[in-house]
Design a protein around this motif. Structure first.
Motif, mmCIF file in Angstrom:
data_model
loop_
_atom_site.group_PDB
_atom_site.id
_atom_site.type_symbol
_atom_site.label_atom_id
_atom_site.label_comp_id
_atom_site.label_asym_id
_atom_site.label_seq_id
_atom_site.Cartn_x
_atom_site.Cartn_y
_atom_site.Cartn_z
ATOM 1 N N UNK A 125 0.818 -1.210 0.000
ATOM 2 C CA UNK A 125 0.000 0.000 0.000
ATOM 3 C C UNK A 125 0.859 1.270 0.000
ATOM 4 N N UNK A 126 2.156 1.141 0.239
ATOM 5 C CA UNK A 126 3.035 2.313 0.151
ATOM 6 C C UNK A 126 3.158 2.802 -1.300
ATOM 7 N N UNK A 127 2.778 1.957 -2.264
ATOM 8 C CA UNK A 127 2.794 2.346 -3.679
ATOM 9 C C UNK A 127 1.533 3.103 -4.089
ATOM 10 N N UNK A 128 0.635 3.336 -3.154
ATOM 11 C CA UNK A 128 -0.666 3.926 -3.486
ATOM 12 C C UNK A 128 -0.542 5.325 -4.109
ATOM 13 N N UNK A 129 0.364 6.144 -3.644
ATOM 14 C CA UNK A 129 0.514 7.487 -4.220
ATOM 15 C C UNK A 129 0.941 7.404 -5.685
ATOM 16 N N UNK A 130 1.899 6.535 -5.990
ATOM 17 C CA UNK A 130 2.316 6.335 -7.379
ATOM 18 C C UNK A 130 1.158 5.772 -8.191
ATOM 19 N N UNK A 131 0.440 4.814 -7.628
ATOM 20 C CA UNK A 131 -0.708 4.235 -8.322
ATOM 21 C C UNK A 131 -1.727 5.318 -8.682
ATOM 22 N N UNK A 176 -7.528 -2.351 -2.000
ATOM 23 C CA UNK A 176 -7.407 -3.424 -1.012
ATOM 24 C C UNK A 176 -5.963 -3.918 -0.956
ATOM 25 N N UNK A 177 -5.435 -4.076 0.235
ATOM 26 C CA UNK A 177 -4.115 -4.676 0.407
ATOM 27 C C UNK A 177 -4.222 -6.186 0.275
ATOM 28 N N UNK A 178 -3.239 -6.808 -0.366
ATOM 29 C CA UNK A 178 -3.249 -8.255 -0.593
ATOM 30 C C UNK A 178 -1.843 -8.814 -0.390
ATOM 31 N N UNK A 179 -1.768 -10.026 0.116
ATOM 32 C CA UNK A 179 -0.469 -10.655 0.359
ATOM 33 C C UNK A 179 0.243 -11.024 -0.933
ATOM 34 N N UNK A 180 -0.509 -11.520 -1.917
ATOM 35 C CA UNK A 180 0.092 -11.881 -3.196
ATOM 36 C C UNK A 180 -0.963 -11.795 -4.285
ATOM 37 N N UNK A 181 -0.495 -11.684 -5.545
ATOM 38 C CA UNK A 181 -1.393 -11.517 -6.684
ATOM 39 C C UNK A 181 -0.867 -12.284 -7.891
ATOM 40 N N UNK A 182 -1.735 -12.531 -8.849
ATOM 41 C CA UNK A 182 -1.321 -13.078 -10.133
ATOM 42 C C UNK A 182 -0.890 -14.524 -10.123
ATOM 43 N N UNK A 183 -0.998 -15.195 -9.013
ATOM 44 C CA UNK A 183 -0.640 -16.606 -8.964
ATOM 45 C C UNK A 183 0.856 -16.879 -9.037
ATOM 46 N N UNK A 184 1.678 -15.840 -8.947
ATOM 47 C CA UNK A 184 3.131 -16.011 -9.008
ATOM 48 C C UNK A 184 3.787 -14.850 -8.274
ATOM 49 N N UNK A 185 5.014 -15.041 -7.800
ATOM 50 C CA UNK A 185 5.687 -13.943 -7.104
ATOM 51 C C UNK A 185 6.000 -12.776 -8.035
ATOM 52 N N UNK A 186 6.036 -11.577 -7.471
ATOM 53 C CA UNK A 186 6.451 -10.403 -8.211
ATOM 54 C C UNK A 186 5.336 -9.488 -8.663
ATOM 55 N N UNK A 187 4.110 -9.985 -8.734
ATOM 56 C CA UNK A 187 3.001 -9.122 -9.151
ATOM 57 C C UNK A 187 2.625 -8.214 -7.989
ATOM 58 N N UNK A 188 2.443 -6.924 -8.290
ATOM 59 C CA UNK A 188 2.188 -5.950 -7.219
ATOM 60 C C UNK A 188 0.820 -5.299 -7.313
ATOM 61 N N UNK A 189 0.142 -5.451 -8.452
ATOM 62 C CA UNK A 189 -1.139 -4.760 -8.661
ATOM 63 C C UNK A 189 -2.098 -5.643 -9.443
ATOM 64 N N UNK A 190 -3.371 -5.552 -9.117
ATOM 65 C CA UNK A 190 -4.427 -6.166 -9.913
ATOM 66 C C UNK A 190 -5.582 -5.173 -9.942
ATOM 67 N N UNK A 191 -6.140 -4.971 -11.142
ATOM 68 C CA UNK A 191 -7.186 -3.968 -11.335
ATOM 69 C C UNK A 191 -8.425 -4.634 -11.919
ATOM 70 N N UNK A 192 -9.516 -4.570 -11.190
ATOM 71 C CA UNK A 192 -10.803 -5.138 -11.593
ATOM 72 C C UNK A 192 -11.772 -3.991 -11.794
#
Length: 131
Positions: free
Chosen positions: A84-90, A108-124
């Protein structure tokens, strides 16, 4: 007769055929867009925080356009963030894509995304086509 239509833009056939979900589903004038992540047309993770957020928005835009919609048709936006520290850039990047007719938005803050490591954002998103 159903007015339900799977929206599968060119380059996103893999998710429908192999992962078994539609990038979006259009029902009447409403388009329900699945969570878009920062991967390119080759299904590879885009590196870098800003680049990944931009790619997720570009993927969202591609799906909407395939459904006959545009970014200004979005009425509800839900975003998932691993940091969530990336929220301002987002928000700065979001403002490049959503310049008027602002949607409702939930982050929403999430522990992991995209089914693999490294994904930082998902937009629905949910969009309603203008008549």
């Amino acid at each position: 007769m159903s007015d339900r239509e799977a929206i599968i833009p060119k380059g996103m056939e893999y998710v429908y055929d192999k992962i078994h979900y539609a990038p979006a589903v259009r029902v009447g004038d409403t388009v329900y867009v699945s969570g878009q992540i920062g991967r390119d047309d080759d299904m590879k993770l885009v590196e870098g925080t800003e680049a990944q957020i931009v790619q997720a928005f570009e993927n969202l835009k591609t799906v909407l356009e395939a459904a006959g919609a545009q970014m200004s048709d979005i009425v509800d936006l839900t975003t998932f963030h691993t940091d969530m520290r990336d929220l301002q850039l987002f928000m700065k990047i979001k403002d490049r894509y959503l310049t008027r007719d602002f949607p409702a938005w939930t982050a929403i803050g999430a522990a992991s995304l995209g089914g693999a490591p490294g994904y930082i954002i998902e937009i629905k998103a949910v969009a309603v086509l203008r008549r």
